[in-house]
Motif scaffolding. Structure first.
Motif, PDB file in Angstrom:
ATOM      1  N   GLY A  31     -17.902   7.892   1.394  1.00 49.20           N
ATOM      2  CA  GLY A  31     -17.762   8.396   2.360  1.00 49.20           C
ATOM      3  C   GLY A  31     -16.362   8.938   2.383  1.00 49.20           C
ATOM      4  N   GLU A  32     -15.982   9.961   3.138  1.00 47.31           N
ATOM      5  CA  GLU A  32     -14.650  10.371   3.644  1.00 47.31           C
ATOM      6  C   GLU A  32     -13.771   9.159   4.163  1.00 47.31           C
ATOM      7  OE1 GLU A  32     -13.081  13.395   2.487  1.00 47.31           O
ATOM      8  OE2 GLU A  32     -14.781  13.226   1.302  1.00 47.31           O
ATOM      9  N   PRO A  33     -12.473   8.970   3.878  1.00 45.93           N
ATOM     10  CA  PRO A  33     -11.808   8.232   4.596  1.00 45.93           C
ATOM     11  C   PRO A  33     -11.715   8.188   5.992  1.00 45.93           C
ATOM     12  CG  PRO A  33     -10.238   9.528   3.527  1.00 45.93           C
ATOM     13  CD  PRO A  33     -11.674   9.865   2.898  1.00 45.93           C
ATOM     14  N   GLY A 128      -8.707  -2.945   6.222  1.00 51.45           N
ATOM     15  CA  GLY A 128      -9.021  -1.390   5.555  1.00 51.45           C
ATOM     16  C   GLY A 128      -8.358  -1.398   4.304  1.00 51.45           C
ATOM     17  N   LYS A 129      -7.871  -0.437   3.889  1.00 50.55           N
ATOM     18  CA  LYS A 129      -7.480  -0.305   2.437  1.00 50.55           C
ATOM     19  C   LYS A 129      -6.296   0.578   2.471  1.00 50.55           C
ATOM     20  CE  LYS A 129     -10.588  -2.679   0.518  1.00 50.55           C
ATOM     21  NZ  LYS A 129     -10.692  -3.802   1.469  1.00 50.55           N
ATOM     22  N   SER A 130      -5.360   0.325   1.752  1.00 44.94           N
ATOM     23  CA  SER A 130      -4.105   1.146   1.487  1.00 44.94           C
ATOM     24  C   SER A 130      -4.086   1.801   0.107  1.00 44.94           C
ATOM     25  CB  SER A 130      -2.869   0.348   1.664  1.00 44.94           C
ATOM     26  OG  SER A 130      -3.176  -0.362   2.732  1.00 44.94           O
ATOM     27  N   LEU A 131      -3.836   2.981   0.356  1.00 46.62           N
ATOM     28  CA  LEU A 131      -3.542   4.027  -0.956  1.00 46.62           C
ATOM     29  C   LEU A 131      -1.845   4.046  -1.183  1.00 46.62           C
ATOM     30  CD1 LEU A 131      -5.573   5.423  -2.736  1.00 46.62           C
ATOM     31  CD2 LEU A 131      -5.201   7.473  -1.448  1.00 46.62           C
TER      32      LEU A 131
ATOM     33  N   PRO B  81       0.611   8.957  14.481  1.00 47.82           N
ATOM     34  CA  PRO B  81       1.958   9.653  14.539  1.00 47.82           C
ATOM     35  C   PRO B  81       1.880  10.428  13.020  1.00 47.82           C
ATOM     36  CG  PRO B  81       2.210   7.175  14.895  1.00 47.82           C
ATOM     37  CD  PRO B  81       0.592   7.769  14.491  1.00 47.82           C
ATOM     38  N   GLU B  82       1.440  10.135  12.040  1.00 51.37           N
ATOM     39  CA  GLU B  82       1.298  10.894  10.999  1.00 51.37           C
ATOM     40  C   GLU B  82       0.102  10.696  10.108  1.00 51.37           C
ATOM     41  OE1 GLU B  82       4.829  11.832   7.990  1.00 51.37           O
ATOM     42  OE2 GLU B  82       5.500   9.849   8.864  1.00 51.37           O
ATOM     43  N   ARG B  87      -6.158  10.086   5.863  1.00 50.31           N
ATOM     44  CA  ARG B  87      -5.750   8.647   6.182  1.00 50.31           C
ATOM     45  C   ARG B  87      -4.277   8.872   7.083  1.00 50.31           C
ATOM     46  NH1 ARG B  87      -7.276   9.443   0.888  1.00 50.31           N
ATOM     47  NH2 ARG B  87      -8.953   7.900   0.143  1.00 50.31           N
ATOM     48  N   PHE B  88      -4.348   7.510   7.639  1.00 54.28           N
ATOM     49  CA  PHE B  88      -2.901   7.125   8.430  1.00 54.28           C
ATOM     50  C   PHE B  88      -1.765   7.016   7.368  1.00 54.28           C
ATOM     51  CE2 PHE B  88      -6.641   6.093  11.120  1.00 54.28           C
ATOM     52  CZ  PHE B  88      -6.156   6.479  12.667  1.00 54.28           C
TER      53      PHE B  88
END
Lengths: 484, 98, 485
Positions: A31-33, A128-131, B81-82, B87-88
């Motif tokens: 699914g899309e983020p 969550g997950k960070s890119l 904010p951005e 994604r954030f």
């Protein structure tokens, strides 16, 4: 000095509930983020958590399967720390009143059984997950990061073991057995490669029976293989340091998959102060005796019991029972094959041999096998009835696995049926004897080992279809009576 | 009890507050007074008294495991904010997660 | 004939239902009143005249079809700006949420719309509900309609002032340590904190989760009961919501208090109480006695300690609740090269002084090594407060005290003395710690000409009883004085 490793594992397991831990967002992968989010799992101001009943019950079932006591009174706590992939900057977790406490898990390595204590089983929410955007995608070199909260709030169970593990092999066995139990319970997809199960290891070295040494934590081991590699490396690293008289640092380390080494992540001085306190937005959980016993009676057959039963019912060896009973799907396949008429030991041999190889080569799980249990049973029956010989049967299996066709159909279509017609075999033998005069001479001069070569030539002449027992008889008769 | 400046700095770090020197000095003073006052009163509660986390005698409140509709992506990101690529977007993360 | 803005909620709803007036007329009258008084009072952070107008139009259309109208159809309402409304700026009185437009509405917002109320504005408040004066709002202090040099109380000062000044007949506030009752007292209106869990907190921007409760403001007890009925009830989205059915609070409202056992909290009669407040409280006791109440003094020793426990529990919870304001997902963001610096600068610039003080206090109280000494101990004091109440309710049906030790104080008077400011909540905090309901009703003016509030407290879920006692008192004393506006 003779050092032994003291290892404890903390394994995190994502549950396979339909919805998240504290909100109704679906848990489906892909699914899309930021499309599986709502005010609750985004941590919007004013939103409130409501716990998922099935997640709580799944956690209790994991505890029961591990022989834990389900606590009559448990609480959620807040674990406070700042991190952008955690929407509220606290994680709803459990602290001093977890759902389950005090269990055990038996592991067996090279015939030696060890009981690993289970300290606790508790429930929390995933992040969550960070890119990381930059040249390499690595966090340290990133220019900035992008956060996706689709995974935020997925129910996550933590199983904490006592420091009862003494080797990398035992640790791997522990994780495999835990995974097998979770699979049997049907509470998690236990796909480590997708991150639905990951482990942290605590490891120290000591002289056998002596004081615990300095503890090092290795974070985020995401496969059984990584658990083994990381611990093997770390045990060696610590042993060498101790033998060289160096002091070890209490620290958190990270396992680098590509280089196979562990590296310092942070030292004890930087340890977090999580400021745990009871989550005021949630109420206590009281596990009544009725509730717990209902869950207990709904427990399915667990791997250890399953293996014992398979061994007893079908006369399997310990290794065979382990292989066949490795998973619910595998057990189902085995039992399906037996139900379709195959002998258990034959089914086990085929599953460990041809089926295992084929699945491995195709890179698929047993649930996706193109040969059904009924088809395998049929093939085993055809071998028993001498319709095909064993070597041909293996080729038939391979073809069936590729095409999905019935073995009987393949044998008929490809003309692979075993040749037991004495006339046809006599012709083939005559041809081999005629074209291998030297070998025939050597056999007749007493060189018995040449016989096997000649049998092989006859099999080749018949394209492998000859009945090997009959070829043996007829060839020996021809050679010893001097016929042809 | 009187808080030291180091304690105040440590707490500000835990709370992620970039305080000015004036604020640090002020909070060191004010928190000390408030805590001093609190400590006198807290002495009343001895070990025999159980803690109350929830005033209500309720327990075992759950939702059933049913998936519900989510926010559309643009609405989820509408407050950001951005954002970028759905994604954030945040500045460089220097620390690893726990 | 009264102006429309002077009518009670009950009257407005009745006249609209009768067809005497339209909801749009009511909305416009209140919009106009707000426009006229806002420059002086500053009761609202965001007035919402267009929403009120649209909601009024829908009510009038519905009436035209002959469909039955909900109980508060066409009644203007001031909503404390701490409750999320989908698509409407919601700031919690903080700079950090200055541009925040929530993607969802709180449960009470849906219920209030269903009840037919018209949202005239998001009311001013102390930042994140931390304060007793609205001086901690990032959007300027609200002035007390009785004296523009004085505070309206807080934290729900905007809602209380709006109701007192006739900008709306009813309002919604939140009460964590007295934040509905104290401004109700200082502005001369009725304000009630229901039992914890009676009104859903879903959509209420949290200050201290185990204490926060949404409740009604009105100019009389009947309107208070009506509004409470509109917002009370179980909400599956709030785990701490009470599942018990909600009574009709108007039923038996006029049953009187003959024979009711009323305890006067001895600890509230201390020397710190302003003489005029003590005087009006004494008058109120006489009235209650004349109505057949059996009045007697009762001591609740832990009453005096509740304040200290509160000022550890509430900051501890707030330090965690406010961690989410970090510049990542919503609200303001300060520039910085790394995410942790961005968080720290955003919070330093976005939070006001009182919020920072409480976040610091709460973080310290929860930090390693101090939990048992502070938060753990405070939770034990909480148990003692509950025990004292339980014991008192063996002998009494309700307890009474002044709502606040003083009348409205001057703007700036206590701004530099946090402890003096905290003492405003001395009599209101115990009910929050116990999760129990309490109501403040006007009981006359003190020697300084400012309103005084009578607080009536009761056991869990005793809202009907409290409203009945308040109604009996109000009926005996006559309509409350109105500010000279």
């Amino acid at each position: 000095m003779n050092y032994e490793a003291v290892i404890g594992l903390e394994c995190h397991v994502e549950l396979n509930t339909e919805s998240k831990m504290f909100c109704g967002c679906p848990t489906t992968f892909g699914g899309e983020p930021n499309t599986r989010t709502c005010p609750v799992c985004l941590g919007e101001p004013g939103s409130l958590p409501v716990p998922n009943r099935r997640a709580v019950e799944s956690t209790m079932m994991i505890g029961l399967a591990l022989g834990c006591r389900v606590a009559p009174h448990s609480l959620f706590h807040r674990k406070n720390y700042f991190y952008p992939d955690m929407p509220k900057n606290y994680q709803i977790s459990q602290y001093d009143l977890p759902l389950c406490i005090g269990g055990r898990l038996d592991v067996e390595v090279a015939g030696t059984k060890t009981t690993v204590g289970i300290t606790r089983v508790h429930l929390e929410e995933d992040t969550g997950k960070s890119l990381h955007i930059g040249t390499t995608g690595r966090i340290s070199e990133a220019k900035y990061s992008l956060v996706d909260y689709n995974r935020a709030g997925i129910p996550l169970v933590e199983v904490v073991s006592e420091p009862d593990i003494r080797s990398a092999a035992e640790a791997q066995r522990y994780v495999a057995e835990l995974r097998s139990i979770l699979e049997a319970l049907g509470v998690s997809d236990v796909r480590m490669e997708e991150g639905s199960m990951r482990c942290d290891a605590n490891i120290s070295m000591r002289e056998p029976g002596g004081e615990f040494g300095t503890k090092v934590e290795i974070k985020n081991l995401n496969s059984i293989r990584s658990v083994g590699r990381a611990l093997t490396f770390e045990i060696e690293r610590q042993r060498k340091a101790l033998e060289a008289g160096q002091a070890l640092l209490q620290e958190t380390r990270h396992f680098d998959e590509s280089s196979g080494v562990t590296k310092t992540l942070r030292s004890k001085e930087e340890a977090f102060d999580y400021r745990y306190f009871p989550e005021p937005d949630l109420l206590p959980i009281s596990a009544t005796a009725d509730w717990v016993s209902a869950l207990e009676s709904s427990l399915p057959e667990l791997p250890q019991a399953r293996r014992a039963r398979l061994a007893a019912e079908h006369g399997l060896s310990v290794e065979q029972a382990h292989a066949v009973g490795a998973s619910v799907a595998s057990t189902g396949y085995f039992e399906g094959t037996v139900a379709a008429g195959a002998n258990g030991r034959d089914a086990a041999v085929w599953m460990a041999g041809e089926l295992g190889r084929a699945l491995n080569n195709a890179g698929v799980g047993i649930q996706d096998a193109r040969v059904s249990p009924a088809q395998l049973a049929d093939l085993i029956r055809l071998v028993g009835a001498e319709t095909v010989n064993l070597n041909t049967a293996k080729r038939v299996f391979q073809m069936a696995f590729e095409s999905g066709d019935d073995p009987g159909v393949i044998i008929g279509r490809e003309g692979m049926a075993q040749v037991s017609d004495e006339g046809a075999l006599a012709t083939a033998i005559a041809a081999v004897v005629a074209s291998n005069a030297t070998e025939v001479e050597r056999f007749r001069a007493g060189e018995e080992k040449v016989f096997g070569f000649l049998v092989g030539q006859v099999m080749r002449e018949t394209k492998g279809k000859a009945n090997p027992a009959l070829v043996n008889d007829l060839l020996r008769k021809v050679l010893t009576t001097g016929g042809a | 009890m009187a808080l030291t400046k180091e304690q105040v700095l440590h707490v500000a770090k835990l709370a992620r507050l970039a305080l000015s020197d004036d604020e640090i000095e002020k909070f060191q003073r004010q928190l000390s007074v408030i805590l001093d006052h609190a400590e006198k009163v807290m002495a009343l509660a001895d070990d025999g008294v159980p803690a109350t986390a929830h005033a209500l005698p309720l327990s075992n409140v759950f939702r059933e495991d049913v998936a519900e509709p989510c926010l559309p992506q643009d609405k989820a990101l509408s407050t950001a904010p951005e954002s970028e690529q759905g994604r954030f977007k945040v500045p460089r993360i220097m620390e690893d997660p726990t | 004939m009264s102006e429309l803005w002077q009518l009670s909620a009950t009257e407005i709803a009745m006249r609209i239902a009768n067809g005497e007036i339209s909801a749009v007329e009511v909305a416009e009258a209140h919009n106009a009143r707000i426009e006229a008084l806002e420059p002086e009072i500053n009761a609202f952070i965001t007035p919402t005249p267009d929403i009120a107008r649209a909601q009024a139009k829908a009510i009038d259309e519905r009436r035209a079809t002959g469909a039955p109208l909900p109980p508060l159809a066409g009644v203007p309402l001031a909503l404390k700006d701490v409750i999320c409304v989908d698509g409407v700026r919601t700031t919690a009185g903080s700079r950090i949420l200055d541009a925040y437009v929530p993607p969802y509405s709180g449960t009470v917002v849906h219920m209030l719309a269903d009840a037919g109320t018209l949202l005239v504005g998001k009311a001013n408040m102390d930042e994140f509900a931390m304060g007793s004066s609205t001086e901690n709002s990032a959007y300027g202090v609200t002035k007390n309609p009785w004296d523009l040099a004085r505070v309206p109380g807080g934290s729900s000062g905007g809602s209380a002032a709006a109701v007192a000044a006739g900008m709306a007949p009813i309002g919604i506030g939140t009460d964590t340590g007295g934040s509905i009752r104290q401004p109700a007292s200082l502005c001369g209106v009725v304000g009630m904190k229901p039992t914890y869990g009676r009104v859903s907190r879903y959509g209420l921007i949290a200050f201290a989760s185990s204490l926060d409760q949404i409740g009604p403001f009105a100019r009389n007890v009947r309107d208070t009961a009506l509004l409470l009925n509109a917002i009370a009830g179980h909400d599956p989205k709030d785990s701490t919501s009470i599942p018990d059915p909600v009574p009709q609070y108007l039923d038996g409202l006029d049953a009187g208090i003959d024979g009711l056992r009323i305890g006067i909290v001895k600890e509230s009669l201390s020397e710190g109480t302003q003489p005029g407040v003590a005087g009006r409280f004494k008058d109120a006791i006489e009235t209650l006695t004349s109505l057949g109440g059996e009045v007697e003094e009762v001591s609740l020793p832990s009453f005096a300690h509740a304040l200290s426990a509160y000022y550890l529990i509430a900051p501890a919870e707030c330090s965690s609740n406010l961690a989410r304001y970090d510049g990542v997902r919503y609200g303001m963001r300060a520039d910085a090269p790394t995410v942790s610096e961005m968080n720290a600068r955003t919070r330093a610039q976005g939070f006001g002084d009182e919020v920072k003080r409480r976040v610091m206090l709460g973080t310290y109280a929860l930090s390693a090594g101090y939990y048992d000494a502070y938060y753990g101990k405070a939770q034990k004091v909480r148990t003692l407060v509950i025990r004292d109440f339980d014991e008192a309710y063996q002998k009494f049906d309700i307890l009474v005290s002044p709502t606040s030790p003083t009348t409205a104080f001057k703007i700036g008077e206590k701004a530099d003395d946090p402890l003096a400011m905290y003492l405003n909540d001395l009599f209101t905090i115990p009910s929050n710690l116990a999760g129990a309901p309490a109501i403040s009703i006007p009981c006359g003016l003190a020697e300084d000409g400012l309103p005084v509030g009578l607080q009536i407290m009761g056991p869990l879920l005793s809202e009907s009883l409290l409203l009945r006692a308040a109604f009996a008192y109000e009926s005996a004393r006559g309509p409350a004085e109105r500010p000279p506006l």
